[in-house]
Enzyme design. Structure first.
Site, mmCIF file in Angstrom:
data_model
loop_
_atom_site.group_PDB
_atom_site.id
_atom_site.type_symbol
_atom_site.label_atom_id
_atom_site.label_comp_id
_atom_site.label_asym_id
_atom_site.label_seq_id
_atom_site.Cartn_x
_atom_site.Cartn_y
_atom_site.Cartn_z
ATOM 1 N N LYS A 96 58.593 35.004 -12.801
ATOM 2 C CA LYS A 96 59.463 35.073 -13.986
ATOM 3 C C LYS A 96 59.512 36.452 -14.626
ATOM 4 C CE LYS A 96 59.853 30.270 -15.183
ATOM 5 N NZ LYS A 96 58.732 29.580 -14.506
ATOM 6 N N GLU A 118 62.888 29.191 -24.504
ATOM 7 C CA GLU A 118 62.101 27.986 -24.319
ATOM 8 C C GLU A 118 61.082 28.269 -23.215
ATOM 9 O OE1 GLU A 118 65.011 28.591 -22.916
ATOM 10 O OE2 GLU A 118 64.384 28.415 -20.812
ATOM 11 N N SER A 385 55.610 31.021 -5.720
ATOM 12 C CA SER A 385 56.220 31.533 -6.954
ATOM 13 C C SER A 385 55.223 31.920 -8.040
ATOM 14 C CB SER A 385 57.212 30.504 -7.501
ATOM 15 O OG SER A 385 56.609 29.237 -7.645
HETATM 16 C C1 LIG Z 1 58.952 28.311 -13.928
HETATM 17 C C2 LIG Z 1 58.359 28.232 -12.605
HETATM 18 C C3 LIG Z 1 59.047 27.643 -11.540
HETATM 19 C C4 LIG Z 1 60.361 26.950 -11.691
HETATM 20 O O1 LIG Z 1 61.422 27.772 -12.089
HETATM 21 P P1 LIG Z 1 62.558 28.215 -11.100
HETATM 22 O O2 LIG Z 1 63.579 28.810 -11.992
HETATM 23 O O3 LIG Z 1 63.055 26.986 -10.399
HETATM 24 O O4 LIG Z 1 61.976 29.178 -10.152
HETATM 25 C C5 LIG Z 1 58.473 27.672 -10.279
HETATM 26 N N1 LIG Z 1 57.254 28.235 -10.086
HETATM 27 C C6 LIG Z 1 56.560 28.799 -11.092
HETATM 28 C C7 LIG Z 1 55.214 29.391 -10.807
HETATM 29 C C8 LIG Z 1 57.087 28.811 -12.373
HETATM 30 O O5 LIG Z 1 56.382 29.367 -13.358
#
Ligand SMILES: *Cc1c(COP(=O)(O)O)cnc(C)c1O
Length: 407
Positions: A96, A118, A385
């Site tokens: 993010k 948010e 992610s």
């Molecule tokens: C917020 C988050 C997501 C989900 O958000 P996307 O916009 O679908 O990528 C996925 N993995 C992590 C580690 C997150 O913090």
């Protein structure tokens, strides 16, 4: 290649990917969104901005994040080779930060004073509070009370970074209600505040803008993977909440015909209403938070309650570009249950020494199933992610016993 005609990497002038996207907001906001769009289109061509963003990516976020061949996991599974794009190693622990830095720089250029957003798992809140500290902007984060209890370390982190955290008690006290509350606060003063959306959702230009800032993930990965293996991966896997980490990885590969692409949604406790957030799997087109997309909704078009063990995935809508990619068949969307994600959370921790975010554990769980079904000559690149530090207390409290960690 049959898709290339249809791929539409950019939305049309009204912000649509096919029939998804657009701008469904009160009139007072329409002009402001046009301003944001124009400023962004100007900014992304500005050599000064491009230089600033690329040096922050390198020196502040720590990019490029590595691509790692998970050999222990691959050996255990005895199927396709599993590679991880390590977004968990970014500053603040997830992908993010890639779009938060971009959005904060844009807000600053536009002369805004405060960033509003948010947060679900708290990852977007922490990343945005970080970007606000860096750029000298104020920051206000709306968060459901259930998520506040579950993701306490991230709440503390935001406060240390100087952000104010506003608890939202309405409804289920999770992500959807937090978006509603943040949006209301934003409407009170959209001139001096900037709503920094946490994913590829919301009205145009946000899905395009957040996607553009996340594309660095795929741009790096395509070269890194080629360097290690001489070719492109046969499969991509990423979890989908709003869809930002997924589209960030996928974008670089969409017109590579040999690459099969999978987005993974949370099946939660099962497919009863309120027990999952499998939007693309079970939703129907509808409107939420200013844009059109697949939506989990009741007969009146109201969003249904959703659940996932991963707070960052429990959203009843999904990015318009994903909605479009589903319809044209370029990306397949699959589901993983809470339990499967937890099992993968422990498997990656114990076999590779990498504690994944519960969101990313959904991508891992599907990647493992896919790997098992494929020969060892095939490859899978997973977008890891984020890291799981934020989830450890919750996981041990609720699932520790089963994995040999009694309370
Ligand atoms: C917020 C988050 C997501 C989900 O958000 P996307 O916009 O679908 O990528 C996925 N993995 C992590 C580690 C997150 O913090």
């Amino acid at each position: 290649m049959e898709y290339s005609r249809k791929l539409k990497p950019s939305p049309d002038l009204n912000g649509y990917f096919g029939e998804y996207g657009g701008v469904f907001v009160p009139d007072q906001l329409k002009d402001i969104l046009v301003e944001i769009n124009n400023s962004y289109l100007e900014l992304r061509q500005d050599p000064g901005f491009i230089e600033e963003l690329s040096s922050l990516r390198r020196d502040y976020i720590g990019r490029p994040s590595p691509v790692y061949f998970a050999s222990n996991l691959t050996t255990e599974i005895r199927g396709a080779g599993i590679y991880l794009k390590r977004e968990d190693l970014n500053h603040t622990g997830a992908h993010k930060i890639n779009h938060c830095i971009g959005e904060a720089l844009l807000a600053k250029r536009m002369g805004k004073k405060k960033l509003i957003a948010e947060t679900g798992a708290g990852q977007h809140g922490v990343a945005l509070a970080t970007a606000a500290a860096l750029t000298g902007l104020e920051c206000e984060i709306y968060m459901g009370t259930v998520d506040i209890a579950k993701e306490h370390p991230n709440v503390t982190r935001m406060k240390i970074l100087g952000a104010s955290v506003v608890p939202v008690e309405d409804g289920l006290g999770t992500l959807k209600e937090a978006v509603d509350a943040a949006f209301m606060a934003y409407l009170k003063d959209p001139r001096t505040q900037f709503y920094a959306i946490g994913s590829v959702v919301g009205p145009h230009p946000f899905p395009m803008m957040v996607r553009d800032f996340q594309q660095i993930v795929g741009e790096e990965a395509i070269g890194q993977f080629r360097e290690q293996t001489g070719t492109v991966p046969d499969n991509l896997v990423a979890c989908v909440g709003g869809g930002s980490n997924a589209i960030g990885l996928f974008s670089a590969f969409l017109d590579e015909p040999g690459v099969d692409i999978y987005g993974v949604e949370p099946a939660g406790r099962g497919f009863k209403d309120g027990d999952h957030a499998a939007t693309l799997t079970l939703g129907k087109p509808g409107i939420i938070h200013g844009f059109r997309c697949y939506l989990l909704q009741n007969a009146d078009g109201e969003p249904l309650p959703v659940h996932s063990v991963a707070s960052g995935l429990d959203y009843p809508g999904v990015g318009p570009q994903h909605s479009y990619l589903k319809d044209i068949g370029r990306v397949r969307y699959e589901t993983v249950t809470d339990t499967e994600a937890i099992e993968s959370f422990f498997r990656l921790s114990r076999l590779e020494g990498i504690i994944p975010a519960l969101e990313s554990a959904h991508a891992m769980a599907f990647a493992e199933l896919l790997a098992k079904a494929l020969p060892s000559s095939r490859t899978i690149l997973v977008n890891l992610s984020g890291r799981g530090d934020k989830d450890i207390d919750y996981v041990v409290e609720n699932y520790g016993e089963r994995f040999g960690i009694p309370n």
